[in-house]
Design a protein around this motif. Structure first.
Motif, short mmCIF file in Angstrom:
data_model
loop_
_atom_site.label_atom_id
_atom_site.label_comp_id
_atom_site.label_asym_id
_atom_site.label_seq_id
_atom_site.Cartn_x
_atom_site.Cartn_y
_atom_site.Cartn_z
N GLU A 52 4.98 25.96 25.39
CA GLU A 52 5.50 26.40 24.10
C GLU A 52 5.53 25.26 23.08
O GLU A 52 5.24 25.46 21.91
CB GLU A 52 6.88 27.01 24.26
CG GLU A 52 6.85 28.37 24.92
CD GLU A 52 8.19 29.07 24.87
OE1 GLU A 52 9.05 28.63 24.08
OE2 GLU A 52 8.36 30.04 25.61
N ALA A 96 3.41 25.43 19.67
CA ALA A 96 4.14 25.29 18.40
C ALA A 96 3.64 24.10 17.61
O ALA A 96 3.50 24.17 16.38
CB ALA A 96 5.64 25.16 18.67
N SER A 97 3.34 23.01 18.29
CA SER A 97 2.81 21.83 17.60
C SER A 97 1.45 22.12 16.99
O SER A 97 1.18 21.74 15.84
CB SER A 97 2.70 20.65 18.56
OG SER A 97 3.96 20.29 19.04
#
Length: 63
Positions: free
Chosen positions: A19, A23-24
């Protein structure tokens, strides 16, 4: 007499590392597009003021 054994998948919790990586990547992609938008707007403004300084355009309405 038991029936055939069926392998059931067990549900796991969310993968924190996965995750964070996703997300990055999404954040960097969105940030890149936002920065490109700002560079484009900055170029337009700079071009406008360059033309204004050269006298090729005017902001005063001609009568």
């Amino acid at each position: 007499m038991s029936g055939p054994k069926i392998a059931h998948t067990t549900l796991k919790g969310p993968s924190v590392v996965k995750e964070i990586i996703i997300a990055s990547a999404l954040g960097l992609t969105a940030g890149m597009f936002w920065k490109m938008h700002h560079w484009n707007e900055q170029r337009k403004v700079r071009q406008f003021y360059d033309l204004l300084d050269k006298g090729e355009i005017s902001v005063v309405v001609e009568e």
